[in-house]
Design an enzyme around this catalytic site. Structure first.
Site, PDB file in Angstrom:
ATOM      1  N   GLN A  91      -5.032   6.285   5.030  1.00 26.21           N
ATOM      2  CA  GLN A  91      -4.165   5.410   4.243  1.00 26.21           C
ATOM      3  C   GLN A  91      -3.808   4.155   5.036  1.00 26.21           C
ATOM      4  OE1 GLN A  91       0.146   6.122   4.067  1.00 26.21           O
ATOM      5  NE2 GLN A  91      -0.122   6.539   1.907  1.00 26.21           N
ATOM      6  N   GLY A  92      -4.154   2.990   4.531  1.00 26.91           N
ATOM      7  CA  GLY A  92      -3.856   1.733   5.222  1.00 26.91           C
ATOM      8  C   GLY A  92      -2.754   0.975   4.502  1.00 26.91           C
ATOM      9  N   SER A 151      -2.899   7.480  10.180  1.00 27.18           N
ATOM     10  CA  SER A 151      -3.189   8.887  10.504  1.00 27.18           C
ATOM     11  C   SER A 151      -4.651   9.179  10.174  1.00 27.18           C
ATOM     12  CB  SER A 151      -2.327   9.832   9.670  1.00 27.18           C
ATOM     13  OG  SER A 151      -0.969   9.571   9.867  1.00 27.18           O
ATOM     14  N   SER A 203       0.896   0.731   6.138  1.00 33.19           N
ATOM     15  CA  SER A 203       1.804   0.116   7.122  1.00 33.19           C
ATOM     16  C   SER A 203       1.106  -0.948   7.960  1.00 33.19           C
ATOM     17  CB  SER A 203       2.355   1.180   8.076  1.00 33.19           C
ATOM     18  OG  SER A 203       2.974   2.197   7.364  1.00 33.19           O
ATOM     19  N   GLU A 241       3.438  11.565  -1.861  1.00 28.95           N
ATOM     20  CA  GLU A 241       3.759  11.817  -0.459  1.00 28.95           C
ATOM     21  C   GLU A 241       5.159  12.424  -0.307  1.00 28.95           C
ATOM     22  OE1 GLU A 241       2.613   8.194   1.599  1.00 28.95           O
ATOM     23  OE2 GLU A 241       3.061   9.193   3.487  1.00 28.95           O
TER      24      GLU A 241
HETATM   25  C1  FAD Z   1       3.418  10.548  12.149  1.00 33.12           C
HETATM   26  C2  FAD Z   1       3.300   9.306  11.318  1.00 33.12           C
HETATM   27  C3  FAD Z   1       2.210   9.137  10.492  1.00 33.12           C
HETATM   28  C4  FAD Z   1       2.062   7.964   9.751  1.00 33.12           C
HETATM   29  N1  FAD Z   1       0.921   7.802   9.012  1.00 33.12           N
HETATM   30  C5  FAD Z   1       0.730   6.651   8.332  1.00 33.12           C
HETATM   31  C6  FAD Z   1      -0.489   6.428   7.620  1.00 33.12           C
HETATM   32  O1  FAD Z   1      -1.385   7.266   7.610  1.00 33.12           O
HETATM   33  N2  FAD Z   1      -0.637   5.266   6.960  1.00 33.12           N
HETATM   34  C7  FAD Z   1       0.330   4.304   6.929  1.00 33.12           C
HETATM   35  O2  FAD Z   1       0.136   3.300   6.272  1.00 33.12           O
HETATM   36  N3  FAD Z   1       1.491   4.478   7.628  1.00 33.12           N
HETATM   37  C8  FAD Z   1       1.710   5.621   8.331  1.00 33.12           C
HETATM   38  N4  FAD Z   1       2.864   5.803   9.053  1.00 33.12           N
HETATM   39  C9  FAD Z   1       3.818   4.710   9.143  1.00 33.12           C
HETATM   40  C10 FAD Z   1       5.107   4.959   8.399  1.00 33.12           C
HETATM   41  O3  FAD Z   1       4.915   4.866   7.011  1.00 33.12           O
HETATM   42  C11 FAD Z   1       6.125   3.940   8.905  1.00 33.12           C
HETATM   43  O4  FAD Z   1       6.325   4.187  10.285  1.00 33.12           O
HETATM   44  C12 FAD Z   1       7.430   4.031   8.181  1.00 33.12           C
HETATM   45  O5  FAD Z   1       7.281   3.579   6.863  1.00 33.12           O
HETATM   46  C13 FAD Z   1       8.534   3.229   8.873  1.00 33.12           C
HETATM   47  O6  FAD Z   1       8.120   1.923   9.098  1.00 33.12           O
HETATM   48  P1  FAD Z   1       8.276   1.242  10.545  1.00 33.12           P
HETATM   49  O7  FAD Z   1       7.691   2.176  11.555  1.00 33.12           O
HETATM   50  O8  FAD Z   1       7.696  -0.124  10.441  1.00 33.12           O
HETATM   51  O9  FAD Z   1       9.827   1.181  10.817  1.00 33.12           O
HETATM   52  P2  FAD Z   1      10.846   0.118  10.190  1.00 33.12           P
HETATM   53  O10 FAD Z   1      10.619   0.028   8.735  1.00 33.12           O
HETATM   54  O11 FAD Z   1      10.748  -1.138  10.989  1.00 33.12           O
HETATM   55  O12 FAD Z   1      12.224   0.816  10.446  1.00 33.12           O
HETATM   56  C14 FAD Z   1      12.900   0.770  11.721  1.00 33.12           C
HETATM   57  C15 FAD Z   1      14.258   1.437  11.534  1.00 33.12           C
HETATM   58  O13 FAD Z   1      15.060   0.675  10.594  1.00 33.12           O
HETATM   59  C16 FAD Z   1      15.491   1.519   9.515  1.00 33.12           C
HETATM   60  N5  FAD Z   1      15.476   0.761   8.257  1.00 33.12           N
HETATM   61  C17 FAD Z   1      14.496  -0.042   7.794  1.00 33.12           C
HETATM   62  N6  FAD Z   1      14.834  -0.554   6.584  1.00 33.12           N
HETATM   63  C18 FAD Z   1      16.065  -0.053   6.271  1.00 33.12           C
HETATM   64  C19 FAD Z   1      16.925  -0.190   5.148  1.00 33.12           C
HETATM   65  N7  FAD Z   1      16.597  -0.943   4.103  1.00 33.12           N
HETATM   66  N8  FAD Z   1      18.112   0.500   5.159  1.00 33.12           N
HETATM   67  C20 FAD Z   1      18.453   1.278   6.213  1.00 33.12           C
HETATM   68  N9  FAD Z   1      17.664   1.447   7.332  1.00 33.12           N
HETATM   69  C21 FAD Z   1      16.481   0.797   7.351  1.00 33.12           C
HETATM   70  C22 FAD Z   1      14.457   2.643   9.449  1.00 33.12           C
HETATM   71  O14 FAD Z   1      14.985   3.791   8.825  1.00 33.12           O
HETATM   72  C23 FAD Z   1      14.147   2.854  10.934  1.00 33.12           C
HETATM   73  O15 FAD Z   1      15.122   3.680  11.513  1.00 33.12           O
HETATM   74  C24 FAD Z   1       3.042   6.949   9.808  1.00 33.12           C
HETATM   75  C25 FAD Z   1       4.170   7.132  10.630  1.00 33.12           C
HETATM   76  C26 FAD Z   1       4.296   8.280  11.392  1.00 33.12           C
HETATM   77  C27 FAD Z   1       5.483   8.435  12.298  1.00 33.12           C
END
Ligand code: FAD
Length: 386
Positions: free
Chosen positions: A125-126, A160, A128, A243
């Site tokens: 899945q692409g 992932s 993020s 999901e």
């Molecule tokens: C094990 C794992 C597998 C993953 N697999 C995939 C995958 O296969 N494909 C893919 O596309 N992505 C994948 N992801 C990515 C995942 O979807 C993102 O990490 C997730 O959506 C959070 O985005 P971010 O890491 O950019 O954090 P951010 O969005 O930058 O968040 C940082 C912090 O700010 C908080 N925050 C952000 N916005 C708000 C708000 N509006 N209100 C309150 N708090 C807020 C968050 O809760 C977090 O604590 C994976 C992540 C993990 C850990």
């Protein structure tokens, strides 16, 4: 809610249980991103595929068993009861494939679904990007229309299964002039397309199955866009809801993990850990009941956005609490790391703990789930959309 299974459902459970017990792999697998591990996973999944158990929840016309949500729950419970390995193609089988079924053309379904079902292609899945996670619609990867192609430029991250995948379903911006949630398209692409580069990412706990994926003028046929151009945000909701929804035997996996930890506790029990284990038992039982209630509501066609988020939130909290208890019981032993191979993956216990922390992030972070519960469950005002 009537929790009595029908005779037919009980018979299906016995059939699945007998097959899984007879055919389950005997050895633990190496990680899927190693050649040995990948072969082990593929061998195991080959037997599932041959037995018709690759995607039991898919409709029969696409090679599934056409199970309803209760049938799927029974299958998942049996799979999880034996703690069998997670599926390497789960992003495709659980999210990408069903999204294509819901929104794709007949040609796309015929071209992609059989190869997904039998692992000829592994999907990832692409969605993020470095600056688009919770705020996914901030994504910047572009898809410029040129003749019959979309020309992709940009970067995806936290992919992932990215290191073993051969196809990706991705969100790209095809109309940069449109409003933030518009002008995004949902596209399926081959990862061996010239201009696509997959770079492995090694996580803190040693796991190296993640990747970041870079696009430099990568040409993808316009025919690979799922749904209308510019409607990708709407199409992606199907995938994102799947999901966050019920399933995958999570409640059984939690019970399994708690049993493991309780077993450890027998060696070394004090009243504080007894109390914590008792609470965890209460939480996991409540979680199982809530999973059943959600399955029941969804099988009656009810939309339960807030309830799905409550489950996702609780799942990660319980998972982390179980693994924290495990570390507490093991004390320093849990942290022993090989000094012969400093880069070797962390011991299983520590890995499980870190993995549980990741559960607070993927499929929508804890804070995002709370926002959804506040808006959809309590009717509080929505966050303003930029
Ligand atoms: C094990 C794992 C597998 C993953 N697999 C995939 C995958 O296969 N494909 C893919 O596309 N992505 C994948 N992801 C990515 C995942 O979807 C993102 O990490 C997730 O959506 C959070 O985005 P971010 O890491 O950019 O954090 P951010 O969005 O930058 O968040 C940082 C912090 O700010 C908080 N925050 C952000 N916005 C708000 C708000 N509006 N209100 C309150 N708090 C807020 C968050 O809760 C977090 O604590 C994976 C992540 C993990 C850990």
């Amino acid at each position: 809610m009537d929790l009595t299974f029908t005779e037919q459902q009980d018979a299906f459970r016995q059939e699945v249980r007998a097959w899984l017990e007879e055919n389950r792999p005997v050895d633990d697998f190496e990680p899927y991103y190693t050649p040995t591990g990948l072969a082990q996973y593929k061998d195991w999944e080959r037997s599932l595929i041959d037995a018709g158990y690759s995607a039991p929840g898919w409709p029969k016309e696409y090679g599934g068993l056409g199970l309803d949500l209760w049938g799927q729950l029974i299958y998942d419970e049996e799979y999880a009861r034996l703690n069998l390995p997670e599926r390497i193609n789960k992003m495709g089988l659980l999210h990408g494939g069903p999204t294509v079924m819901a929104h794709g053309t007949e040609e796309q379904k015929a071209k992609w679904l059989p190869d997904l079902l039998d692992n000829t292609h592994i999907w990832c899945q692409g969605f993020s990007e470095p600056d688009a996670g919770s705020d996914l619609a901030a994504l910047r990867t572009t898809g410029r229309i040129e003749g019959e192609n979309l020309i992709l430029n940009g970067q995806k991250t936290w992919t992932s299964f990215g290191v073993i995948a051969t196809k990706m379903f991705a969100l790209v911006r095809t109309d940069p002039a449109a409003a933030k949630h518009r002008g995004i398209s949902f596209v399926v692409l081959d990862l061996d397309t010239p201009g696509v580069e997959v770079r492995p990412l090694r996580q803190l706990h040693g796991h190296a199955g993640f990747a970041e994926v870079f696009f430099t003028d990568a040409a993808v046929p316009l025919a690979n866009v799922v749904g209308p151009l510019g409607e990708g945000w709407r199409i992606a909701q199907t995938s994102l809801q799947l999901e966050r929804g019920t399933g995958r035997g999570v409640h059984t996996r939690l019970e399994h993990a708690l049993n493991e930890v309780t077993h450890l506790a027998r060696r070394d029990l004090d009243s504080a850990s007894m109390e914590r284990l008792g609470s965890l038992k209460a939480w996991t039982s409540a979680f199982a009941h809530a999973s059943y209630a959600l399955t029941d509501a969804m099988s009656r066609g009810e939309e339960k956005t807030a309830d799905a988020s409550v489950l996702k939130l609780r799942q990660s909290e319980i998972q982390t609490a179980i693994r924290e208890e495990q570390l507490a019981l093991l004390g320093g032993d849990a942290e022993l790391i090989s000094d012969v191979e400093p880069d070797a993956p962390l011991p299983t216990m520590l890995r499980e703990y870190w993995h549980s922390r990741a559960g607070e992030i993927f499929a929508g972070t804890t804070q995002i789930q709370k926002n959804i519960i506040a808006e959809a469950g309590l009717g509080l005002p929505r966050e303003p959309r930029p």
